[in-house]
Design a protein around this motif. Structure first.
Motif, PDB file in Angstrom:
ATOM      1  N   VAL A 188    -121.228 -39.150 -15.218  1.00  0.00           N
ATOM      2  CA  VAL A 188    -121.090 -37.719 -14.903  1.00  0.00           C
ATOM      3  C   VAL A 188    -122.461 -37.133 -14.544  1.00  0.00           C
ATOM      4  O   VAL A 188    -122.610 -36.405 -13.555  1.00  0.00           O
ATOM      5  CB  VAL A 188    -120.454 -36.953 -16.082  1.00  0.00           C
ATOM      6  N   GLY A 224    -118.891 -18.329 -14.714  1.00  0.00           N
ATOM      7  CA  GLY A 224    -118.987 -19.616 -14.030  1.00  0.00           C
ATOM      8  C   GLY A 224    -119.757 -20.658 -14.828  1.00  0.00           C
ATOM      9  O   GLY A 224    -120.054 -20.469 -16.007  1.00  0.00           O
ATOM     10  N   TYR A 225    -120.042 -21.776 -14.149  1.00  0.00           N
ATOM     11  CA  TYR A 225    -120.714 -22.889 -14.824  1.00  0.00           C
ATOM     12  C   TYR A 225    -122.107 -22.456 -15.286  1.00  0.00           C
ATOM     13  O   TYR A 225    -122.779 -21.672 -14.626  1.00  0.00           O
ATOM     14  CB  TYR A 225    -120.844 -24.091 -13.879  1.00  0.00           C
ATOM     15  N   ASP A 226    -122.535 -23.007 -16.386  1.00  0.00           N
ATOM     16  CA  ASP A 226    -123.789 -22.621 -17.021  1.00  0.00           C
ATOM     17  C   ASP A 226    -124.957 -23.349 -16.337  1.00  0.00           C
ATOM     18  O   ASP A 226    -125.504 -24.315 -16.862  1.00  0.00           O
ATOM     19  CB  ASP A 226    -123.718 -22.975 -18.510  1.00  0.00           C
ATOM     20  N   LEU A 280    -111.810 -36.498 -18.177  1.00  0.00           N
ATOM     21  CA  LEU A 280    -112.192 -36.112 -16.819  1.00  0.00           C
ATOM     22  C   LEU A 280    -111.016 -36.245 -15.858  1.00  0.00           C
ATOM     23  O   LEU A 280    -109.992 -36.867 -16.184  1.00  0.00           O
ATOM     24  CB  LEU A 280    -113.340 -37.001 -16.340  1.00  0.00           C
ATOM     25  N   LEU A 319    -117.005 -34.009  -9.586  1.00  0.00           N
ATOM     26  CA  LEU A 319    -116.257 -34.465 -10.763  1.00  0.00           C
ATOM     27  C   LEU A 319    -114.746 -34.391 -10.569  1.00  0.00           C
ATOM     28  O   LEU A 319    -113.992 -35.005 -11.319  1.00  0.00           O
ATOM     29  CB  LEU A 319    -116.658 -33.628 -11.987  1.00  0.00           C
ATOM     30  N   SER A 350    -116.277 -23.862 -18.449  1.00  0.00           N
ATOM     31  CA  SER A 350    -115.811 -24.399 -17.170  1.00  0.00           C
ATOM     32  C   SER A 350    -114.321 -24.138 -16.945  1.00  0.00           C
ATOM     33  O   SER A 350    -113.773 -24.499 -15.902  1.00  0.00           O
ATOM     34  CB  SER A 350    -116.117 -25.894 -17.065  1.00  0.00           C
ATOM     35  N   ALA A 364    -123.397 -38.310 -11.157  1.00  0.00           N
ATOM     36  CA  ALA A 364    -122.606 -37.661 -10.106  1.00  0.00           C
ATOM     37  C   ALA A 364    -123.188 -36.284  -9.793  1.00  0.00           C
ATOM     38  O   ALA A 364    -123.250 -35.868  -8.630  1.00  0.00           O
ATOM     39  CB  ALA A 364    -121.143 -37.550 -10.541  1.00  0.00           C
ATOM     40  N   ILE A 365    -123.618 -35.577 -10.840  1.00  0.00           N
ATOM     41  CA  ILE A 365    -124.222 -34.260 -10.632  1.00  0.00           C
ATOM     42  C   ILE A 365    -125.536 -34.409  -9.870  1.00  0.00           C
ATOM     43  O   ILE A 365    -125.803 -33.701  -8.892  1.00  0.00           O
ATOM     44  CB  ILE A 365    -124.434 -33.563 -11.990  1.00  0.00           C
ATOM     45  N   THR A 419    -111.668 -26.412 -15.314  1.00  0.00           N
ATOM     46  CA  THR A 419    -111.785 -26.867 -13.927  1.00  0.00           C
ATOM     47  C   THR A 419    -112.528 -28.181 -13.778  1.00  0.00           C
ATOM     48  O   THR A 419    -112.594 -28.733 -12.680  1.00  0.00           O
ATOM     49  CB  THR A 419    -112.517 -25.812 -13.055  1.00  0.00           C
ATOM     50  N   LEU A 420    -113.117 -28.692 -14.867  1.00  0.00           N
ATOM     51  CA  LEU A 420    -113.869 -29.955 -14.775  1.00  0.00           C
ATOM     52  C   LEU A 420    -113.262 -31.050 -15.645  1.00  0.00           C
ATOM     53  O   LEU A 420    -113.661 -32.210 -15.524  1.00  0.00           O
ATOM     54  CB  LEU A 420    -115.335 -29.725 -15.197  1.00  0.00           C
ATOM     55  N   ILE A 471    -120.823 -29.411  -7.963  1.00  0.00           N
ATOM     56  CA  ILE A 471    -120.547 -30.088  -9.233  1.00  0.00           C
ATOM     57  C   ILE A 471    -119.040 -30.307  -9.383  1.00  0.00           C
ATOM     58  O   ILE A 471    -118.574 -31.400  -9.730  1.00  0.00           O
ATOM     59  CB  ILE A 471    -121.107 -29.259 -10.403  1.00  0.00           C
ATOM     60  N   LYS A 472    -118.286 -29.262  -9.103  1.00  0.00           N
ATOM     61  CA  LYS A 472    -116.816 -29.364  -9.164  1.00  0.00           C
ATOM     62  C   LYS A 472    -116.323 -30.496  -8.257  1.00  0.00           C
ATOM     63  O   LYS A 472    -115.540 -31.352  -8.671  1.00  0.00           O
ATOM     64  CB  LYS A 472    -116.223 -28.017  -8.730  1.00  0.00           C
ATOM     65  N   SER A 507    -124.870 -35.159  -6.313  1.00  0.00           N
ATOM     66  CA  SER A 507    -124.329 -34.054  -5.528  1.00  0.00           C
ATOM     67  C   SER A 507    -125.418 -33.033  -5.182  1.00  0.00           C
ATOM     68  O   SER A 507    -125.321 -32.340  -4.178  1.00  0.00           O
ATOM     69  CB  SER A 507    -123.169 -33.385  -6.276  1.00  0.00           C
ATOM     70  N   LEU A 508    -126.450 -32.913  -6.005  1.00  0.00           N
ATOM     71  CA  LEU A 508    -127.484 -31.907  -5.754  1.00  0.00           C
ATOM     72  C   LEU A 508    -128.734 -32.499  -5.113  1.00  0.00           C
ATOM     73  O   LEU A 508    -129.559 -31.767  -4.581  1.00  0.00           O
ATOM     74  CB  LEU A 508    -127.861 -31.197  -7.067  1.00  0.00           C
TER      75      LEU A 508
END
Lengths: 471, 471
Positions: free
Chosen positions: B447, B198-200, A180, A455, A208, B450-451, A211-212, A451-452, B454-455
């Motif tokens: 992780v 992009g992110y899934d 990470l 992290l 990703s 953190a996600i 980018t993560l 999310i970006k 953030s949401l």
């Protein structure tokens, strides 16, 4: 060449102290030699190179962790580098920084033949992997054409010719080890075939694009070598006929292993490049995997569907050497097409639409391309609804780049209107940042950015890709 | 019953003003009637109910958005409720709040037969969905046994008997509409079969157990009804023999559609419950899908493998009514097992291991269970390496719950040691929060957190599930 790199190509400060620290830890494996930077600041995209400040050749997860930690201390960006075959500018150091070359991390760590899994380092290429699997009776099917690294394929959610049967990297990666942004190392999954244990971190890191975090180990699924394999080609009077044959094949549930489309210009390119003599009309290349009886059955159904859609010149390739000749030709299509226009570069589109709209999308695109001054061969993994137009342009002529971008824009708009995606398998990179917003909407992009941010708060991991963050 | 709900069962304040606002918008569809709260504060887990403060029956994405926005204004938790069939306490209102009942959102929004996709609302059950598809020649294969809602199945990343061939919800959800904690509505994907855009986000929300948002639309893949279907049962002298037959079947690459294991106690349970007369020994239930020839070929190979592993009493069910009888018996196994011990509740384990370790894991578990005072039948989706032990306990006896938890703990430890996961398909809920950390490690959980943070910074979306957040 004046291809516009997005406006955030703002290089960050690269402190001499960081380079000293990298040299002291990695010796000759940390370098700022211009030729090496040149090699790592480009990919197969049409963008002009953007050089990193340094390249470090890593040999282990711990070494990657050390590089990431050091770069974090100095706020310097990191770009993971595999085989350099990405197509959308993923590897360009638009904000400078350190390119971590993973090519020396190319070991097979564990073949678990009984479980149909293998764990590898990210730098191994798909051909190297299949070579290592040769005596096991198993193979790794994902095949994006280029001999990409498994790490890079994971990072871009790659797929290619076999995806119609075996899925993409999304379906085939079971677990990852990731370094990470803050230097922590995580494992995202186990070797169990399925799990409901928390958020799907594996799928979050697959696609990703660096980018993560930096992927340093990958566990993927393997498949038994099919007992029988057979391939066939056939020609069609029009693109619409060819695509309709594919649609019917998929809708019938025939488990084709590969079904590839080439338009007449693409056929001309591979004829010249691979010394073949296919009729220069729209063609389909098929491959069937299964038991002897199963392959015969699939082939029989497909032959009937092809005949009903005006297909002709059905030609079989059952001997391995004939199949190799065929698929080598298909795989060299990209380079074969480049040779249609000496000195050109290619801007490649990558839309994917629901298969019910594929004929319409391809035929409208064909009409659109007729007005273009550029040679624009079309190839496609049509079983998935995915096709590529390679727009061949003279890098010295900005107006050709503009034209290609305008065509690309129209193709993406068309695909989105039809419920499709701007990128089936190449990824976003630098090139599709705007399209991504059109496809997902600001709010979904907001979720990705959140999310970006959570992290990688300092935006050090491959900055400027997927999102247009300011430096 | 004294089953310990995790310590964070701290109810938050539920302001009367919020209830008034919900009543004024939703009328009778917003309720705090005790019977309704009772119904929504439980699931099929052994936990004592934890009642929400209110239940609101939503009819559209916009209504869900309105409820989420209102709850956000008052810092009140939200729990999405489908069919109530989850097994790990997912639906318990451990911090109070509003249960959003989605059962009235049970419409099929669009069948795209040509694309093999369907878009549905979350409250539709898998049986309702397949009923709606009846005339299309297509079906939705994922089958967790219970007639779960498609929304709930997405939220727990469910799978079940068909996953060995068709994958889990992870592989079969193409796109979602989600109401986020802040009331924004996003679409996570398109109907294209593959995408690298992009992110899934689709895979992020699949398996997020309501902790990141409320799923209000789901697009899933469909499959053509197989031309031929055949099922078979056979008996084995030992669990090890049965499991080894499965391992060989998978390793040969035979595309079995289902392969289910039942131990002799589970067979006794379904014999009694469904009035059958199978030999009370370890059994496998197989199903084969394909063309007539393909099914015959698969069946032939499997019959040979079974014979080599001491299997006997191979019995075929080719008529649809015989197959229904068989699979109805398998699907009622859970309730059949509960009847082995009148008045009992079941604590169900759900580990999944790499298939090479499955025989070892099952046999060690069988040994372990021999020492138990509890009836502990075993069933399993063994083609995936996933099996369940149903530990039947008297809810009035805390020592039985303790014993069950101790067994569960040992089974999970065993699976993790063998490279497996603590949950193959049931999810984390309240019950596996600790196991999740053991499986992934603190950094990977970091992780996930953190996600989540953030949401859902106020932790309003199904709080207390997956992670032990403080209120």
């Amino acid at each position: 060449m004046n291809h516009p790199v997005p406006p955030l190509a703002v290089r960050r400060r690269f402190p001499a102290a960081l380079f000293d620290a990298l040299k002291s830890r990695f010796g000759d494996r940390a370098t700022s030699a211009h030729a090496v930077l040149e090699h790592h600041g480009r990919d197969e995209s049409p963008f002009d190179p953007q050089l990193p400040d340094a390249v470090v050749y890593a040999r282990s997860t711990e070494e990657v962790q050390a590089i990431v930690t050091l770069c974090g201390q100095y706020d310097v960006p990191i770009i993971p580098y595999g085989n350099g075959s990405s197509l959308e500018g993923h590897l360009l150091a638009v904000q400078g920084g350190v390119s971590i070359d993973l090519s020396e991390m190319n070991q097979v760590l564990a073949i678990n033949a009984e479980d149909l899994t293998v764990t590898v380092q990210p730098g191994i290429s798909r051909k190297q992997l299949n070579e290592a699997l040769r005596d096991t009776g198993l193979f790794f099917p994902i095949d994006p054409g280029a001999d990409a690294s498994i790490g890079g394929m994971s990072a871009t959610r790659a797929s290619g010719t076999n995806a119609v049967r075996y899925g993409t990297m999304r379906e085939n990666v079971l677990a990852l080890t990731v370094v990470l942004a803050d230097g922590r190392v995580i494992k995202t999954g186990t070797r169990a075939r399925k799990s409901s244990a928390g958020y799907d971190l594996t799928r979050l890191f697959v696609g990703s694009e660096g980018t993560l975090g930096v992927i340093t180990e990958i566990t993927v699924r393997l498949y038994p070598q099919p007992e029988a394999v057979s391939a066939a080609v056939c020609a069609f009077p029009s693109m619409g006929d060819a695509v309709r044959a594919v649609i019917e094949t998929i809708q019938m549930g025939v488990p084709v292993a590969r079904v590839e489309f080439l338009d007449s210009l693409a056929v001309r390119a591979i004829n010249r490049h691979s010394n073949l003599s296919f009729r220069e009309s729209p063609m389909l290349f098929f491959e069937f995997h299964g038991s002897e009886a199963g392959v015969a059955e699939q082939a029989g159904i497909v032959q009937e569907i092809v005949a009903q859609n005006s297909g002709a010149d059905f030609e079989w390739a059952t001997r391995p050497e004939d199949r190799s000749r065929l698929w080598n030709a298909r795989h060299s299509a990209y380079f074969a097409m480049l040779q249609l226009k000496p000195g050109c570069r290619a801007v490649t589109t990558d839309v994917c639409v629901p298969i019910s709209r594929l004929a319409e999308c391809v035929v409208e695109t064909e009409q659109d391309l007729k007005a273009s001054s550029l040679p624009c061969p079309i190839v496609g993994h049509v079983g998935d609804g995915n096709f590529h137009v390679a727009m061949l342009l003279d890098p010295a002529k900005p107006e050709e780049m503009e034209e290609a971008e305008a065509i690309n824009h129209r193709i993406v708009q068309r695909a989105l209107r039809m419920g499709g995606t701007c990128t089936g398998e190449h990824g976003v990179g630098l090139h599709k940042i705007g399209f991504l917003i059109e496809e997902h909407g600001e709010d979904a992009i907001g979720v990705m950015r959140a999310i970006k941010q959570s992290l990688d708060p300092k935006n050090l991991m491959n900055p400027g890709k997927i999102f247009s963050f300011a430096a």
